[in-house]
Design an enzyme around this catalytic site. Structure first.
Site, PDB file in Angstrom:
ATOM      1  N   HIS A 149       0.842  -1.189   0.000  1.00  0.00           N
ATOM      2  CA  HIS A 149       0.000   0.000   0.000  1.00  0.00           C
ATOM      3  C   HIS A 149       0.885   1.249   0.000  1.00  0.00           C
ATOM      4  CE1 HIS A 149       0.488  -0.648   4.461  1.00  0.00           C
ATOM      5  NE2 HIS A 149       0.805   0.626   4.372  1.00  0.00           N
TER       6      HIS A 149
HETATM    7  P1  TYD Z   1      -2.146  -3.882   7.836  1.00  0.00           P
HETATM    8  O1  TYD Z   1      -2.485  -2.529   7.277  1.00  0.00           O
HETATM    9  O2  TYD Z   1      -2.707  -5.079   7.166  1.00  0.00           O
HETATM   10  O3  TYD Z   1      -0.573  -4.011   7.899  1.00  0.00           O
HETATM   11  P2  TYD Z   1       0.465  -3.975   6.652  1.00  0.00           P
HETATM   12  O4  TYD Z   1      -0.342  -3.718   5.412  1.00  0.00           O
HETATM   13  O5  TYD Z   1       1.354  -2.809   6.950  1.00  0.00           O
HETATM   14  O6  TYD Z   1       1.171  -5.256   6.632  1.00  0.00           O
HETATM   15  O7  TYD Z   1      -2.570  -3.892   9.362  1.00  0.00           O
HETATM   16  C1  TYD Z   1      -2.841  -5.080  10.055  1.00  0.00           C
HETATM   17  C2  TYD Z   1      -3.982  -4.848  11.046  1.00  0.00           C
HETATM   18  O8  TYD Z   1      -3.613  -3.934  12.064  1.00  0.00           O
HETATM   19  C3  TYD Z   1      -5.218  -4.305  10.391  1.00  0.00           C
HETATM   20  O9  TYD Z   1      -6.332  -4.968  10.954  1.00  0.00           O
HETATM   21  C4  TYD Z   1      -5.255  -2.848  10.808  1.00  0.00           C
HETATM   22  C5  TYD Z   1      -4.522  -2.858  12.124  1.00  0.00           C
HETATM   23  N1  TYD Z   1      -3.789  -1.613  12.404  1.00  0.00           N
HETATM   24  C6  TYD Z   1      -4.217  -0.772  13.398  1.00  0.00           C
HETATM   25  O10 TYD Z   1      -5.240  -0.996  14.060  1.00  0.00           O
HETATM   26  N2  TYD Z   1      -3.499   0.358  13.661  1.00  0.00           N
HETATM   27  C7  TYD Z   1      -2.370   0.668  12.965  1.00  0.00           C
HETATM   28  O11 TYD Z   1      -1.728   1.707  13.250  1.00  0.00           O
HETATM   29  C8  TYD Z   1      -1.931  -0.212  11.920  1.00  0.00           C
HETATM   30  C9  TYD Z   1      -0.704   0.076  11.105  1.00  0.00           C
HETATM   31  C10 TYD Z   1      -2.662  -1.353  11.674  1.00  0.00           C
END
Ligand code: TYD
Length: 138
Positions: free
Chosen positions: A49
């Site tokens: 992303h």
């Molecule tokens: P996600 O966006 O899938 O992580 P990445 O794409 O960076 O690997 O996030 C994983 C989960 O954590 C998703 O359910 C959203 C949650 N999350 C939060 O609640 N707060 C945050 O600051 C972040 C980064 C993720």
């Protein structure tokens, strides 16, 4: 594409090392949020992303991982393997994190609170966003 990798000041002595990070001094923005990833399964790639506004500093405080940065025109891969290294990831930058060592702890300092509406999770949408920005005079 310019990759900005900080080498933070280490306060080392015979007891060991200490790194201190202050907003607007070591980190170029106000730190509104900190999160970290650990126990990452082998072979996993995370991220996929970009953000419209959010800026981040990525620090692999234990172990190692790789970050693929893509500004829509150029791609670069950066290895994070030292607890005193910080990778600046600007807004409008597609990122993928991969090759996590089993002991990797990847900590992220973020300029904004969590806001799903700031995410661009579709790569074609990201390229459209980059191209629409190119048309805007700064
Ligand atoms: P996600 O966006 O899938 O992580 P990445 O794409 O960076 O690997 O996030 C994983 C989960 O954590 C998703 O359910 C959203 C949650 N999350 C939060 O609640 N707060 C945050 O600051 C972040 C980064 C993720």
């Amino acid at each position: 594409m310019q990759v900005i990798k900080y080498a933070f000041q280490q306060h080392g002595d015979e007891r060991g090392q200490l790194v201190a990070l202050e907003e607007f001094k070591d980190i170029p923005f106000k730190i509104k949020r900190v999160y970290y990833m650990y126990d990452t399964a082998q072979g996993v790639t995370r991220g996929y992303h970009a953000h419209k506004s959010l800026q981040q500093i990525l620090i692999c405080i234990h172990g190692s991982c790789k970050i693929r940065l893509d500004n829509g025109k150029e791609k670069k891969i950066v290895t994070l393997e030292k607890p005193y290294e910080g990778l600046y990831v600007s807004n409008v930058m597609w990122r993928e994190m991969f090759d996590f060592s089993s002991d990797a702890v990847l900590m992220v300092l973020a300029s904004e609170l969590y806001d799903e509406s700031d995410y661009i999770r579709d790569y074609d949408e990201f390229l459209k966003f980059v191209n629409s920005k190119d048309g805007v005079k700064e």
